[in-house]
Design a protein around this motif. Structure first.
Motif, short mmCIF file in Angstrom:
data_model
loop_
_atom_site.label_atom_id
_atom_site.label_comp_id
_atom_site.label_asym_id
_atom_site.label_seq_id
_atom_site.Cartn_x
_atom_site.Cartn_y
_atom_site.Cartn_z
N LEU A 174 38.73 48.67 -24.41
CA LEU A 174 39.04 50.55 -24.54
C LEU A 174 40.13 51.04 -23.81
O LEU A 174 41.08 50.57 -23.58
CB LEU A 174 37.55 50.57 -23.85
CG LEU A 174 36.43 49.73 -24.97
CD1 LEU A 174 34.56 50.41 -24.24
CD2 LEU A 174 35.98 49.79 -26.17
N PRO A 175 39.65 52.03 -24.92
CA PRO A 175 41.67 53.29 -23.98
C PRO A 175 41.24 53.37 -22.89
O PRO A 175 42.59 54.23 -21.93
CB PRO A 175 41.02 54.67 -25.09
CG PRO A 175 39.92 53.76 -26.31
CD PRO A 175 39.14 52.87 -26.00
N GLU A 176 40.44 53.45 -22.55
CA GLU A 176 40.25 53.51 -20.46
C GLU A 176 39.18 53.35 -19.84
O GLU A 176 38.41 52.90 -20.56
CB GLU A 176 40.26 55.31 -20.58
CG GLU A 176 40.88 56.34 -21.53
CD GLU A 176 40.87 58.04 -20.17
OE1 GLU A 176 41.65 57.80 -19.30
OE2 GLU A 176 41.32 58.95 -21.70
N ALA A 177 39.78 52.72 -18.66
CA ALA A 177 38.59 51.36 -17.83
C ALA A 177 37.10 53.54 -17.37
O ALA A 177 37.79 53.88 -17.29
CB ALA A 177 39.21 51.77 -16.27
N HIS A 178 36.56 52.87 -17.18
CA HIS A 178 35.22 53.04 -17.15
C HIS A 178 34.28 52.44 -16.43
O HIS A 178 34.53 50.85 -16.82
CB HIS A 178 34.64 54.51 -18.01
CG HIS A 178 33.77 54.06 -19.53
ND1 HIS A 178 34.82 53.51 -20.21
CD2 HIS A 178 32.81 53.27 -19.57
CE1 HIS A 178 34.79 53.10 -21.04
NE2 HIS A 178 33.64 52.78 -21.09
N HIS A 179 32.86 53.31 -15.69
CA HIS A 179 31.62 52.20 -15.62
C HIS A 179 30.48 52.05 -16.91
O HIS A 179 29.95 52.69 -17.13
CB HIS A 179 30.63 52.46 -15.06
CG HIS A 179 29.42 51.70 -14.17
ND1 HIS A 179 29.65 50.81 -14.12
CD2 HIS A 179 28.17 52.25 -14.44
CE1 HIS A 179 28.42 50.04 -13.75
NE2 HIS A 179 27.18 51.10 -13.95
N VAL A 192 29.95 50.28 -27.89
CA VAL A 192 30.48 50.37 -26.66
C VAL A 192 30.07 51.12 -26.46
O VAL A 192 30.10 52.64 -26.95
CB VAL A 192 32.44 49.86 -26.80
CG1 VAL A 192 32.26 48.73 -27.18
CG2 VAL A 192 32.94 51.25 -27.57
N SER A 193 30.49 51.68 -24.97
CA SER A 193 30.39 52.96 -24.48
C SER A 193 31.74 53.86 -24.70
O SER A 193 32.73 53.45 -25.07
CB SER A 193 29.78 53.26 -22.82
OG SER A 193 30.89 52.16 -22.50
N LEU A 194 31.32 55.29 -24.31
CA LEU A 194 32.53 56.04 -24.24
C LEU A 194 32.72 56.69 -23.13
O LEU A 194 31.83 57.34 -22.55
CB LEU A 194 32.67 57.10 -25.46
CG LEU A 194 32.84 56.78 -27.28
CD1 LEU A 194 31.81 58.02 -27.79
CD2 LEU A 194 33.64 55.90 -27.54
N GLY A 195 34.19 57.16 -22.74
CA GLY A 195 34.28 57.95 -21.19
C GLY A 195 35.60 57.27 -20.80
O GLY A 195 36.68 56.34 -20.92
N THR A 196 35.91 58.11 -19.15
CA THR A 196 37.04 57.43 -18.41
C THR A 196 36.07 57.65 -17.21
O THR A 196 35.00 57.69 -17.05
CB THR A 196 37.58 59.01 -18.76
OG1 THR A 196 36.92 59.96 -17.93
CG2 THR A 196 37.80 59.30 -19.74
N ALA A 197 36.59 57.40 -15.97
CA ALA A 197 36.87 56.95 -14.72
C ALA A 197 35.72 58.71 -14.63
O ALA A 197 35.25 58.19 -13.47
CB ALA A 197 38.35 57.18 -13.83
N ASP A 198 36.41 59.52 -15.42
CA ASP A 198 35.04 61.03 -14.76
C ASP A 198 34.05 60.87 -15.05
O ASP A 198 32.64 62.05 -14.76
CB ASP A 198 36.02 61.75 -15.34
CG ASP A 198 37.14 62.19 -14.21
OD1 ASP A 198 37.94 61.92 -13.53
OD2 ASP A 198 38.45 62.59 -15.02
N GLY A 199 33.22 60.16 -15.87
CA GLY A 199 32.09 60.05 -16.73
C GLY A 199 32.42 59.39 -18.12
O GLY A 199 33.18 59.30 -18.69
N ARG A 200 31.38 59.40 -18.64
CA ARG A 200 30.54 58.72 -20.37
C ARG A 200 30.03 59.86 -21.13
O ARG A 200 29.51 60.92 -19.78
CB ARG A 200 30.03 57.37 -19.97
CG ARG A 200 30.09 56.23 -19.31
CD ARG A 200 30.29 56.14 -17.84
NE ARG A 200 28.93 56.46 -17.44
CZ ARG A 200 28.38 56.27 -16.66
NH1 ARG A 200 29.83 56.51 -15.21
NH2 ARG A 200 27.69 56.17 -15.19
N THR A 201 30.11 59.79 -21.99
CA THR A 201 30.10 60.42 -23.22
C THR A 201 29.00 60.21 -24.69
O THR A 201 28.53 60.76 -24.59
CB THR A 201 31.19 61.53 -23.85
OG1 THR A 201 31.75 60.72 -24.53
CG2 THR A 201 32.08 62.14 -22.73
N GLY A 202 29.51 58.99 -24.25
CA GLY A 202 27.89 58.73 -25.41
C GLY A 202 28.99 56.79 -25.68
O GLY A 202 28.70 56.24 -24.86
N ALA A 203 28.19 56.76 -27.21
CA ALA A 203 28.48 55.83 -27.61
C ALA A 203 28.82 55.43 -28.27
O ALA A 203 29.25 56.37 -29.61
CB ALA A 203 27.16 54.57 -27.72
N ALA A 204 29.68 54.31 -29.30
CA ALA A 204 30.60 54.17 -30.31
C ALA A 204 30.62 52.51 -31.59
O ALA A 204 29.89 51.48 -30.07
CB ALA A 204 31.96 54.21 -30.46
#
Length: 414
Positions: A174-179, A192-204
């Motif tokens: 995935l493009p960026e590491a995240h929980h 898959v989840s959509l997100g960054t180290a700062d948080g998640r926003t949705g799914a794809a």
């Protein structure tokens, strides 16, 4: 519900063989499997049996679910987590270095119109999936997805290879590491989840080549997943994101902040049980309300239990009933359709949630109509018959229990 704009990012899929650690001698397995070596400890049994695994500060304890007899003590260091691997036999153990496979030593093999049942000594298979921060493990559609929070990499292992000494894994980066989390679905697709180290926003939804074919950005703080009858859900800070019939749908919380970060689903019901938190500034919120989300109708019902609970308190019975282990020490059994608490079963003494989420607290796990409850204060595990409401067995443990789980076979593809 949103159809896909451009790709999530430069997603890459590669297939490679991951080398496994050395395996203990005598690792049990059926002789017919091409990925295993036969073991003299394998025995055919007259009926299927379930085995439980319990984590503690010294490692793992494997129990016979019917008798609560201890079958094996497996030493491991560090804080351990358990996840169902999806093949009815193995559990994934998350710890330092990545994911390891625990062969619980009980399985069935289909043979025409019947099955043969086997048992063997529980062991760690030796298979290892390296991960900097091993996170969620989710099985579905004949594959199991292992998420590495440190890199945003997903390892996909075919169900038939979970017990192998070398785990052949496909990788999705995935493009960026995240929980995050990844859920295998039919057609070699993946949510898959959509997100960054700062948080998640949705799914794809990604197809078998890694191309994004659908997405929703309507799930701030996405956390966890669960499967229901005909649906897959993800918890959000403001409700629940439902994937059903090939599309996403948002079920919003009645509160501006109504977090459903932990969920329990059942193949017997379209309704998902979730925790429900309403204070975004709380250091440790102790909610007394749970949410029931109807993934088919899109409805949401809140149920006040009059007692708090934790993320290890949620379970589902064989008929889809929702079960919550409260800090009052009771199992609260809820009709998922009406939201009525139909019974309250006293299992252990009242308890208080510890401030550190890694510290032991009572945990609930349900298998074959029996609710298994850990009691860290008494270093024991109890078996509760949900039908009769009786505590039918209790067993002392050699160490303070933390997590408890048993293997299941993953449900049908979505």
């Amino acid at each position: 519900m949103n159809t896909s704009p451009p790709l999530v990012a430069a997603l890459s899929i590669s297939v490679l063989l991951l080398s496994a650690c050395a395996s203990p001698a005598g690792s049990p397995a059926p002789a017919a499997s091409p990925h295993r070596e036969p073991s003299p400890s394998v025995r055919e049994q007259a009926s299927a049996s379930t085995r439980l695994a319990v984590t503690h500060e010294d490692g793992l304890t494997v129990l016979d679910a019917a008798t609560l007899e201890s079958l094996a003590e497996i030493p491991m260091e560090g804080f351990l987590r358990l996840s169902d691997a999806g093949d009815g036999r193995h559990l994934a153990v998350s710890g330092a270095g990545g994911f390891r496979m625990l062969d619980t030593g009980s399985w069935s093999e289909k043979h025409g119109d019947h099955a043969h049942h086997y048992t063997a000594e529980p062991v760690l298979t030796g298979g290892l999936l390296e991960a900097g921060k091993p996170g969620h493990v989710v099985a579905g559609a004949g594959r199991t997805a292992f998420f590495d929070d440190a890199s945003g990499q997903v390892n996909l292992v075919e169900a038939g290879r979970l017990g192998a000494r070398e785990l052949g894994a496909g990788q999705v980066q995935l493009p960026e590491a995240h929980h995050g989390v990844a859920v295998p679905i039919d057609g070699d697709s993946l949510i898959v989840s959509l997100g960054t180290a700062d948080g998640r926003t949705g799914a794809a939804v990604l197809d078998g080549t890694g191309d994004e074919i659908l997405r929703s950005d309507e799930c701030p703080g996405l956390h966890g997943e669960a499967g229901a009858a005909g649906a897959i859900v993800f918890g959000c800070d403001d409700g629940m994101l439902v994937y059903r019939d090939g599309s996403f749908r948002k079920v919003a919380s009645p509160d501006g902040y109504g977090r459903m970060g932990n969920q329990a689903g059942s193949p017997a019901s379209p309704v998902v049980l979730a925790d429900y938190k309403t204070d975004p500034g709380a250091t440790l919120e102790r909610p007394e309300t749970v949410a029931l989300v109807d993934t088919a109708a899109g409805g949401l019902r809140l149920v006040n239990l009059g007692t708090s609970y934790t993320f290890r308190s949620l379970g589902r019975g064989a008929a889809g009933e929702a079960v919550v282990l409260g800090t009052d020490g009771a199992l609260h059994v809820i009709d998922p359709v009406s939201g009525t608490v139909v019974s309250r079963i006293q299992a252990i003494d009242p308890w208080e949630e510890p401030a550190d989420w890694q510290q032991p607290r009572p945990a609930l796990h349900i298998a074959d109509g029996t609710a298994y409850v850990t009691d860290p204060v008494g270093s024991r595990v109890l078996a509760v018959d949900l039908g009769s409401g009786e505590v039918v067995r209790t067993a002392a443990l050699a160490a303070v229990p933390n997590e408890i789980s048993s293997p299941r076979e993953s449900g049908p593809a979505q």
